[in-house]
Motif scaffolding. Structure first.
Motif, mmCIF file in Angstrom:
data_model
loop_
_atom_site.group_PDB
_atom_site.id
_atom_site.type_symbol
_atom_site.label_atom_id
_atom_site.label_comp_id
_atom_site.label_asym_id
_atom_site.label_seq_id
_atom_site.Cartn_x
_atom_site.Cartn_y
_atom_site.Cartn_z
ATOM 1 N N GLU A 117 6.492 -3.350 9.414
ATOM 2 C CA GLU A 117 7.075 -2.648 8.273
ATOM 3 C C GLU A 117 6.317 -2.972 6.995
ATOM 4 O OE1 GLU A 117 9.709 -0.302 7.877
ATOM 5 O OE2 GLU A 117 9.011 -0.194 9.937
ATOM 6 N N ARG A 135 3.212 -1.071 6.899
ATOM 7 C CA ARG A 135 3.476 0.335 6.605
ATOM 8 C C ARG A 135 3.713 0.537 5.107
ATOM 9 N NH1 ARG A 135 6.032 3.573 10.457
ATOM 10 N NH2 ARG A 135 7.520 1.980 11.029
ATOM 11 N N ALA A 136 4.527 -0.373 4.523
ATOM 12 C CA ALA A 136 4.833 -0.274 3.094
ATOM 13 C C ALA A 136 3.553 -0.404 2.277
ATOM 14 C CB ALA A 136 5.826 -1.362 2.702
ATOM 15 N N ARG A 137 2.699 -1.354 2.697
ATOM 16 C CA ARG A 137 1.463 -1.575 1.966
ATOM 17 C C ARG A 137 0.563 -0.347 2.058
ATOM 18 N NH1 ARG A 137 1.092 -6.668 3.773
ATOM 19 N NH2 ARG A 137 -0.218 -6.014 5.501
ATOM 20 N N ARG A 164 1.466 2.686 2.517
ATOM 21 C CA ARG A 164 2.021 3.772 1.724
ATOM 22 C C ARG A 164 1.682 3.594 0.247
ATOM 23 N NH1 ARG A 164 7.173 4.537 4.337
ATOM 24 N NH2 ARG A 164 7.952 2.865 3.021
ATOM 25 N N ARG A 165 1.814 2.333 -0.220
ATOM 26 C CA ARG A 165 1.536 2.069 -1.631
ATOM 27 C C ARG A 165 0.061 2.315 -1.943
ATOM 28 N NH1 ARG A 165 3.600 -3.041 -2.076
ATOM 29 N NH2 ARG A 165 1.511 -3.895 -1.787
ATOM 30 N N ALA A 200 9.746 7.319 5.955
ATOM 31 C CA ALA A 200 8.690 6.907 6.903
ATOM 32 C C ALA A 200 8.470 7.941 7.988
ATOM 33 C CB ALA A 200 9.014 5.569 7.542
#
Lengths: 270, 285
Positions: free
Chosen positions: B17, B20-22, B24-25, B285
């Motif tokens: 996760e 994934r967050a990284r 996306r950013r 997501a």
């Protein structure tokens, strides 16, 4: 249900359980598509107020065709459909296999639709809308959009839309077939609860033996090629039927009878 | 960015996760930073090519010179921009009215659709540059001629998209409308038009760009007009006078206009559909 609703229903002619007043009858209906596709042959059916009739049969037995004929969406090749009561706008409503909601409209606006098509403003029928949504347990979702709801909730909205005009007869075309089993059982129970509350008359198309036995008091078993009625079974078990009914020996017996009839239906053209 | 830093602080988010967050950013930042880097680098290269090769400005002006022209000739260019905008939006407005009107007519009657749809296609596939000279022979008003040319280019995507949208209404809902005895008008107003909205807005975005192209191309064909001339005329005129910086400046304005039109129409589309249509809904997501 509040007393005002009951009065309204009585006034609109939805008879309480037990009263047997004819609503409409199909007399010796044939329906042929194209030149030689016989979708329905010699179908006769008397629908009484308060009936819960299931049309049970394999694919291609003409059960959906029968429903579309009753809804006046298609017309019989021969034979006649007679309404025994006055056919006012909103006297008949339909629930399809898909919820078929308008995605751009809120839940309340979707339920408003049948009235809107009669030229009634939303304020003038807001009590009916609120009541219908309460009946299906969605009183807190007036302003939600369909995409925010689960499949079962969408189907509830669709049922509320069908109930809102206090119809004489509700046609349901495999309404729960696309739902998961847990949701389907829940909606089956809720539908029966609704039936005992408002005493509606339902014609229900399904290919599930268990669903038809659980829900209906009359099961019309149909066969394919040509589509026709081969037997009518009566499920003389009192409403309201609870979850326990599903495990009772009577239920099993009725299911066996319906399964046997259905097997006959399959074998006849095999 | 190293892998270690954010995970240690947020123990409840697992490795996948966090990654994934990284990602996306980074993608969000990249979608802005990368195009800016590319354009900056391109302009720098352009400038260097001009300087290193000592190119004269009537062959290839440097970016500084184009900017100068943009500022110095602003009064002329701005007037021309207004003319081009006027034709673009005029044509787009007529295309919307005509395209939607015709689409509604088509869905009301199969006969009308069968009669006229082939001609709409012919109008669309014939290059506007080849029709434009004829139009300017028969239409006296230059403005009207330009509008017609731009309209021909812009209206087809609106017509075809809206027609498709009007016909794509849920068939169960159509049946339901029939069961409740709706009128033709009610079906159109409450079912078909809302169903067609996402399709129409898709067509509108294409048509916005096309009407600008139509307006520019038509003006090329129409040629000299003197007073009240648009950006295309400025480009032609500057070409004759070897005023290449001004050509670039006018070109820049046309490109920017196209970008602004597309962005505006996308925004309108998003606002109109954000409550209910899949295309405008952000997914987790």
């Amino acid at each position: 249900m509040n007393t005002a609703t009951k009065a309204a229903l009585d006034a609109s002619g939805a008879a309480p359980l037990g009263a047997r007043a004819p609503v409409l009858s199909l007399n010796n209906i044939d329906k042929v598509f194209g030149r030689d596709v016989v979708a329905l042959k010699g179908m006769s059916l008397d629908i009484q107020a308060g009936d819960f009739i299931s049309l049970l049969g394999p694919s291609g037995c003409g059960k959906s065709t029968a429903l579309r004929l009753i809804a006046d969406l298609i017309h019989p090749t021969s034979g006649s459909i007679r309404w025994q009561v006055e056919k006012t706008p909103g006297a008949l409503s339909v629930v399809f296999q898909e919820p078929s909601l308008m995605p751009w409209a809120t839940v309340a606006d979707n339920v408003w639709l049948p009235f809107r098509l009669q030229g009634k403003t939303r304020t003038s029928v807001k009590d009916d809308i609120a009541e219908a949504l309460e009946l299906v347990g969605l009183e807190n979702f007036h302003n939600a959009y369909p995409r925010e709801l689960s499949g079962g909730m969408k189907m509830r909205v669709s049922i509320a839309r069908a109930l809102v005009t206090h119809p004489r007869i509700i046609l349901m075309d495999e309404p729960f077939a696309a739902l998961d089993e847990i949701t389907r059982f829940k909606l089956n129970n809720d539908l029966l609860e609704l039936k005992s509350k408002i005493g509606c008359t339902v014609v229900f198309v399904t290919h599930s033996v268990f669903e038809s036995v659980f829900l209906s008091d009359r099961i019309v078993v149909m066969a394919a090629r040509p589509g026709r009625v081969i037997r009518e079974l009566h499920v003389n078990e009192p409403y309201p039927r609870s979850e326990e009914f599903r495990t009772s020996s009577e239920y099993v017996a009725h299911c066996r009878a319906a399964s046997d009839a259905l097997r006959d239906a399959m074998e006849e053209h095999a | 960015m190293t892998i270690a830093e954010p995970i240690a602080e947020l123990p409840q988010i697992d490795e996948e996760e966090a990654q994934r967050a990284r990602r996306r950013r980074n993608e969000k930042i990249g979608s802005w930073v990368l195009p800016i880097l590319v354009i900056t680098f391109s302009i720098w290269i352009w400038d260097r090519i001009v300087v290193w090769n000592e190119l004269p400005h009537y062959i290839l002006p440097g970016p500084g010179r184009v900017l100068e022209a943009l500022i110095e000739d602003w009064a002329i260019l701005f007037d021309s921009l207004l003319v081009t905008l006027q034709i673009t939006f005029g044509a787009l407005a007529i295309a919307v009215a005509g395209g939607v009107g015709l689409a509604v007519l088509f869905t009301q009657s199969r006969w009308i659709e069968m009669s006229f749809f082939p001609y709409a296609v012919i109008l669309q596939v014939t290059p506007v540059v080849s029709i434009a000279p004829l139009i300017f022979i028969y239409v006296d008003s230059r403005l009207a001629g330009l509008l017609i040319c731009a309209w021909i280019v812009a209206f087809f995507p609106i017509l075809s998209n809206t027609t498709m949208g009007l016909n794509s209404a849920d068939h169960n809902l159509r049946d339901l409308f029939k069961v409740y005895g709706s009128s033709r008008w009610q079906r159109l107003r409450f079912l078909q038009l809302p169903s067609a909205l996402p399709y129409f807005l898709g067509g509108l975005r294409i048509a916005g760009g096309l009407s600008l192209i139509g307006a520019v191309v038509a003006e090329y064909v129409a040629g000299t007009g003197g007073i009240g001339s648009g950006l295309a005329f400025r480009i032609l005129e500057a070409g004759y006078r070897l005023n290449i910086p001004r050509m670039f400046a006018a070109l820049f304005l046309i490109a920017m206009t196209g970008v602004v039109i597309y962005a505006t129409l996308s925004f309108i589309s998003h606002m109109a559909l954000r409550k209910w249509h899949e295309s405008a809904i952000k997914r987790e997501a």
